[in-house]
Design an enzyme around this catalytic site. Sequence first.
Site: not given
Ligand SMILES: NC(=O)c1ccc[n+]([C@@H]2O[C@H](COP(=O)([O-])OP(=O)(O)OC[C@H]3O[C@@H](n4cnc5c(N)ncnc54)[C@H](O)[C@@H]3O)[C@@H](O)[C@H]2O)c1
Length: 286
Positions: A142, A155
């Site tokens: 992230s 986090y």
């Molecule tokens: N959206 C942002 O701004 C952002 C920024 C930096 C990093 N990220 C990272 O990107 C990645 C994807 O997140 P996103 O933004 O698409 O969010 P999102 O919530 O839309 O998708 C995350 C998915 O991970 C699944 N998940 C969570 N915990 C789980 C577990 N224990 N086992 C299996 N599945 C699990 C959720 O059900 C969800 O479908 C994450 O690692 C997040 O930390 C996101």
Amino acid sequence: MKDFQDKVAAITGAGSGIGRALALQLVADGARVAISDWDADGLAETALLLEERGAQPHSTVLDVRDRAAVHAWADAVAAHFGAVNLVVNNAGITIFGTVEESPYEDIEKVVDVDFWGVVHGTKAFLPHLAASGEGHVVNVSSIFGLFGVPTQSSYNAAKFAVRGFTEALRQELLISGQPVGVTCVHPGGIKTNIVNNATASNAADTSGIARVFNEKLTRTTPEAAARTILRGVRRGRPKVLIGADAVAVDLVVRALGASYQRPFAAVSRRLTATLAAPAHRKKVSA
Ligand SMILES: NC(=O)c1ccc[n+]([C@@H]2O[C@H](COP(=O)([O-])OP(=O)(O)OC[C@H]3O[C@@H](n4cnc5c(N)ncnc54)[C@H](O)[C@@H]3O)[C@@H](O)[C@H]2O)c1
């Protein structure tokens, strides 16, 4: 990996956001995909979207914290498709809370999903990626793997850990000469469900944070994020920053060193005061 035609890709957290967009983009690029998520409904929606595009995804409901389940999934994907070329360890969650107010259980949950989930996916798929002759590990850290943020210590800890783990892994594979590339991804604000699904350790209402995140802090779509990640894989990049916010923070933190903390704390204090006000009033009146 110069393209994804006929490659096999496995993606965790594919039931939403970046994971879903990656699965769709990979299929559009000619790959076969294995998708997993702990959210069965979200995963089924992604599978349907893939099937509508003519794909036949391998779909598994699993919790990335479950080491045995992730290893069984990796073996099942390799057996099903005959090889695996790419794993994207993408599943993630966050919980808001200061160090003081966060119970150990919340800290452990975030680290278990966001760090140990990545470790499980990396170790489970690595032998299959090497055996494919052309493999790649993508670990999603992230922008919070680049700098510390108040109320995000767990986090932050997990995402900094993903970065360290991934950078060490890349060097090990360079030394061993195995045919596996490694990329660490640092998204800035992406329009997904991550904050909508977040809770707070002090049981505060997080809807205000979610509103600001969704309306003001996210400029990048999951589709654009997926394109940036896959371009990074094709180019063999060690580090992929997604969005102008991630590029700017990376620059500022590298320029200021640890001195970034004082000005960033001032910005966070103002933001937190604005966001905390409705939740605080609610608590007092309750
Ligand atoms: N959206 C942002 O701004 C952002 C920024 C930096 C990093 N990220 C990272 O990107 C990645 C994807 O997140 P996103 O933004 O698409 O969010 P999102 O919530 O839309 O998708 C995350 C998915 O991970 C699944 N998940 C969570 N915990 C789980 C577990 N224990 N086992 C299996 N599945 C699990 C959720 O059900 C969800 O479908 C994450 O690692 C997040 O930390 C996101």
